[in-house]
Design an enzyme around this catalytic site. Structure first.
Site, PDB file in Angstrom:
ATOM      1  N   ASN A 194       0.505  -0.888  -0.218  1.00 13.30           N
ATOM      2  CA  ASN A 194      -0.086  -0.148  -0.275  1.00 13.30           C
ATOM      3  C   ASN A 194       1.214   0.860   0.086  1.00 13.30           C
ATOM      4  O   ASN A 194       2.324   0.997  -0.417  1.00 13.30           O
ATOM      5  CB  ASN A 194      -1.352   0.142   1.525  1.00 13.30           C
ATOM      6  CG  ASN A 194      -0.009   0.057   2.585  1.00 13.30           C
ATOM      7  OD1 ASN A 194       0.486   0.735   2.875  1.00 13.30           O
ATOM      8  ND2 ASN A 194      -1.154  -1.319   3.423  1.00 13.30           N
ATOM      9  N   LYS A 196       1.843   3.178   2.108  1.00 12.04           N
ATOM     10  CA  LYS A 196       2.778   3.723   3.121  1.00 12.04           C
ATOM     11  C   LYS A 196       4.030   2.406   2.821  1.00 12.04           C
ATOM     12  O   LYS A 196       5.500   3.061   3.559  1.00 12.04           O
ATOM     13  CB  LYS A 196       1.832   3.607   4.398  1.00 12.04           C
ATOM     14  CG  LYS A 196       1.932   4.148   5.728  1.00 12.04           C
ATOM     15  CD  LYS A 196       1.095   3.849   6.371  1.00 12.04           C
ATOM     16  CE  LYS A 196       1.255   2.917   7.888  1.00 12.04           C
ATOM     17  NZ  LYS A 196       0.906   2.523   8.992  1.00 12.04           N
ATOM     18  N   GLU A 197       3.783   1.858   2.783  1.00 11.29           N
ATOM     19  CA  GLU A 197       4.553   0.740   2.553  1.00 11.29           C
ATOM     20  C   GLU A 197       5.405   1.470   1.892  1.00 11.29           C
ATOM     21  O   GLU A 197       6.513   1.069   1.632  1.00 11.29           O
ATOM     22  CB  GLU A 197       3.633  -0.775   2.192  1.00 11.29           C
ATOM     23  CG  GLU A 197       2.522  -1.275   3.755  1.00 11.29           C
ATOM     24  CD  GLU A 197       2.661  -2.181   3.546  1.00 11.29           C
ATOM     25  OE1 GLU A 197       1.733  -3.110   4.450  1.00 11.29           O
ATOM     26  OE2 GLU A 197       2.099  -2.758   2.415  1.00 11.29           O
ATOM     27  N   ASP A 264      -6.477  -8.215   1.967  1.00 10.21           N
ATOM     28  CA  ASP A 264      -6.009 -10.044   1.258  1.00 10.21           C
ATOM     29  C   ASP A 264      -7.134 -10.364   0.101  1.00 10.21           C
ATOM     30  O   ASP A 264      -6.689 -11.374  -0.529  1.00 10.21           O
ATOM     31  CB  ASP A 264      -6.719 -10.931   2.835  1.00 10.21           C
ATOM     32  CG  ASP A 264      -5.605 -10.202   3.768  1.00 10.21           C
ATOM     33  OD1 ASP A 264      -4.218 -10.030   3.443  1.00 10.21           O
ATOM     34  OD2 ASP A 264      -6.131  -9.986   4.921  1.00 10.21           O
TER      35      ASP A 264
END
Length: 317
Positions: A194, A196-197, A264
């Protein structure tokens, strides 16, 4: 256009399996002891979370899954395995560890709103048994579902192991990353961070589409990924690949989304479609469609192959 059928796809899923336990209750007064609601529990239920949620989503879409991971020798671990086995998921690669708690997230809801979460977890450095790499050639695709709980304490050695056993037909490895440094996932085929990652792993300021593309391109060059699918939440997905490959996947609008477990669902649909078609753009569209169905449901939700085919046929016609 074809109806998607995943019944022949075999997937090896390695990751952190956990249990999401829900306590649903109602409240009509505050506690006299502290400014918190007094909740009367009405029902409780458990759903596999983390890699377990990926497995359940894959099973719901019709694939065959072999799981590799770890649960504790407790009632939650037994429950987790039982729920997955009831869905015909192969859990023979899940080790039951003594003196180790199954990772569990207990969510307490009051009048339909989540008001508290109790987590039980213990980080472990787990050494994956090498014999699971003997028959990786029999799988269509591998998923690493990393939640940093310790099963994938060394994803690099897992990736190397799989790729060295399988030099003939390069098996695709898809990673849902949690570690800040993506060198741990070097040479994986597809990675699905995502924003942020993505920001943490690239040290780039992510503030617009251009910065997403720059961050992905530099990570691809550095770590030799085929594609990065950057998940942008309600803004869809950006796919960046080698040689300037770039696709933007438009989102589906959902009223009042519940994003629990949406990632997921997305990686499940992406992986399974990619295993079938090897078409990253089409796979990401399917992943987006599946995620939009998941976020329209409450809690950790699954998407069936029927729902997916119905939505796609509406979109493609």
């Amino acid at each position: 256009y074809m109806d998607l059928n995943f019944s022949k796809i075999k997937i090896l899923l390695i990751g952190d399996f956990m249990l999401d336990h829900y306590i649903m209750g109602s409240s009509n007064r505050l506690s006299p002891e502290a400014p918190v609601p007094v909740i009367i529990p009405e029902k409780s239920f458990s759903i596999p979370g983390g890699a377990g949620n990926v497995a359940m989503n894959l099973a719901e879409l019709g694939a065959n899954i072999n799981c590799v991971g770890l649960v504790g020798d407790d009632k939650w671990g037994k429950l987790l395995i039982k729920i997955m086995e009831d869905k015909n998921i192969d859990t023979s690669g899940i080790e039951i560890a003594k003196n180790f708690p199954t990772t569990i997230k207990k969510r307490i809801y009051s009048n339909g709103k989540q008001i508290a979460r109790l987590d039980k977890e213990k980080k472990i450095k787990w050494k994956i048994n090498d014999n699971i790499f003997e028959d990786t050639g029999s799988y269509d695709i591998v998923i690493l579902s990393d939640y940093n709980k310790g099963v994938l304490s060394s994803p690099q050695s897992v990736i190397k192991n799989i790729q060295s056993k399988d030099a003939i037909k390069k098996i695709d490895i898809i990673v849902d990353p949690k570690k800040n440094d993506f060198k741990h996932y070097q040479n994986a085929s597809i990675i699905t961070p995502n924003l942020k990652e993505l920001q943490k792993s690239s040290n780039c300021d992510i503030n617009d589409e251009m910065s997403i593309i720059d961050a992905c391109s530099s990570l691809i060059e550095k770590h030799n990924f085929d594609y990065i699918c950057a998940k942008k939440g309600e803004k869809g997905m950006s796919i960046v690949g080698k040689n300037g490959f770039l696709k933007n996947i438009e989102p589906h609008f959902v009223n009042n989304p519940d994003v629990t477990g949406a990632g997921d669902t997305a990686i499940s649909a992406l992986t399974i479609t990619y295993a079938l078609t090897k078409d990253i753009e089409f796979s990401a569209k399917i992943a987006n469609a599946a995620a939009s169905i998941a976020v329209s449901k409450a809690g950790t939700a699954m998407v069936s192959i029927e729902e997916l085919n119905k939505l796609i046929s509406i979109k493609t016609n």
